[in-house]
Scaffold this active site. Structure first.
Site, short mmCIF file in Angstrom:
data_model
loop_
_atom_site.label_atom_id
_atom_site.label_comp_id
_atom_site.label_asym_id
_atom_site.label_seq_id
_atom_site.Cartn_x
_atom_site.Cartn_y
_atom_site.Cartn_z
N HIS A 1 0.85 -1.20 0.00
CA HIS A 1 0.00 0.00 0.00
C HIS A 1 0.88 1.24 0.00
O HIS A 1 1.99 1.23 0.58
CB HIS A 1 -0.90 0.01 1.24
CG HIS A 1 -1.92 1.11 1.18
ND1 HIS A 1 -1.65 2.41 1.55
CD2 HIS A 1 -3.20 1.10 0.77
CE1 HIS A 1 -2.71 3.16 1.35
NE2 HIS A 1 -3.68 2.39 0.88
N GLU B 1 -3.70 3.53 -7.21
CA GLU B 1 -4.05 4.65 -6.33
C GLU B 1 -3.00 5.75 -6.48
O GLU B 1 -1.90 5.65 -5.94
CB GLU B 1 -4.07 4.21 -4.86
CG GLU B 1 -5.08 3.15 -4.50
CD GLU B 1 -5.31 3.12 -2.99
OE1 GLU B 1 -4.30 3.06 -2.25
OE2 GLU B 1 -6.47 3.20 -2.58
#
Ligand code: G3P
Length: 248
Positions: A113, A161
């Site tokens: 992430h 993202e």
């Protein structure tokens, strides 16, 4: 006591069965470490997600903070970890080991992430390890070239993202639509079973609908839900965008 546990298991299996058909379509809620989900609130948010998932017969995955994953995984909801380490089972202190997560009914994990980046070598190792454990792997990437590079590892999902939009309330599907269409192509070019999710700044059902229209197979969301006034209402609004998109 035994019959209660059996009923619980059956309920979880039923959810699995009903959502397997739309297996590839995914809606992930990352709780991160926001104050709003501290302590018992993570269970409340997970229950809201489970209720909406049942209503729309779709898979909604929750990623609680590490210290709460096994407690939340006792609920009839699909739980992924926010992160996993490459450390071995055994005398490895303070690391998150996939084999032990699996024993606590955790079904997959986010990998790399934007707020917890790891090396390319570790990413490769973890995709293989989760595959071996039949756990779902979601590699988070920040741009199209990373999507292209890591799609070749054939994780279950690539999640694009753009870091600058994370937590901004400005949706990737509206601010950077080309990053979704180009990532869809990059993942397709890998010619394997990997699917594409997108995330960052998604706060409305319309942001979700736009992302699905651009070809994403699902979404990864945090603040748009965790910081919402009414969790169930907001999750329902997002889920409705999936049903309307006929993707499920
Ligand atoms: O993992 C999801 C996340 O990074 C997106 O954040 O708050 O913009 O939905 P947010």
């Amino acid at each position: 006591m035994f019959s209660v546990t059996l009923a619980f298991r059956q309920r979880t299996l039923d959810i699995e069965a009903t959502t397997n058909s739309a297996e590839s379509i995914l809606f992930i809620i990352n709780f991160k470490n926001y104050e709003e989900i501290s302590d018992g609130n993570s269970l409340r948010l997970a229950k809201a997600a489970s209720k909406v998932a049942k209503k729309h017969k779709m898979k909604i995955v929750v990623c609680p903070p590490q210290h709460l994953v096994s407690e939340v995984a006792k609920l009839p909801v699909t739980v992924f970890s926010q992160h996993v380490d490459t450390s071995k089972v055994g005398s490895t202190t303070g690391f998150i080991v996939p084999e032990l997560l699996k024993k606590s009914r955790v079904r997959g994990s986010l990998i790399n992430h934007s707020e917890h980046r790891i090396t390319g070598q570790d990413i490769e190792q973890l995709v293989l390890r989760l595959k071996g454990l039949k756990m779902t792997s979601v590699i988070c990437v920040k741009n199209v070239s990373e999507a292209k590079k890591y799609a070749k590892l054939n994780p279950d999902y690539i999640a694009i993202e753009p870091p600058e939009l994370i937590g901004s309330g400005k949706a990737v599907s509206k601010e950077r639509p080309e990053i979704i269409t180009n990532s869809v192509k990059a993942v397709k070019d890998a010619k394997n079973s990997t699917r594409l999710l997108c995330g960052a700044g998604i706060v409305t059902g319309d942001d979700v609908a736009k992302a699905l229209d651009l070809g994403a197979d699902g979404i990864l969301v945090a603040s748009g839900i965790v910081k919402a006034k009414n969790w169930e209402k907001t999750i329902d609004e997002f889920a409705l965008a999936f049903t309307k998109s006929r993707k499920i």
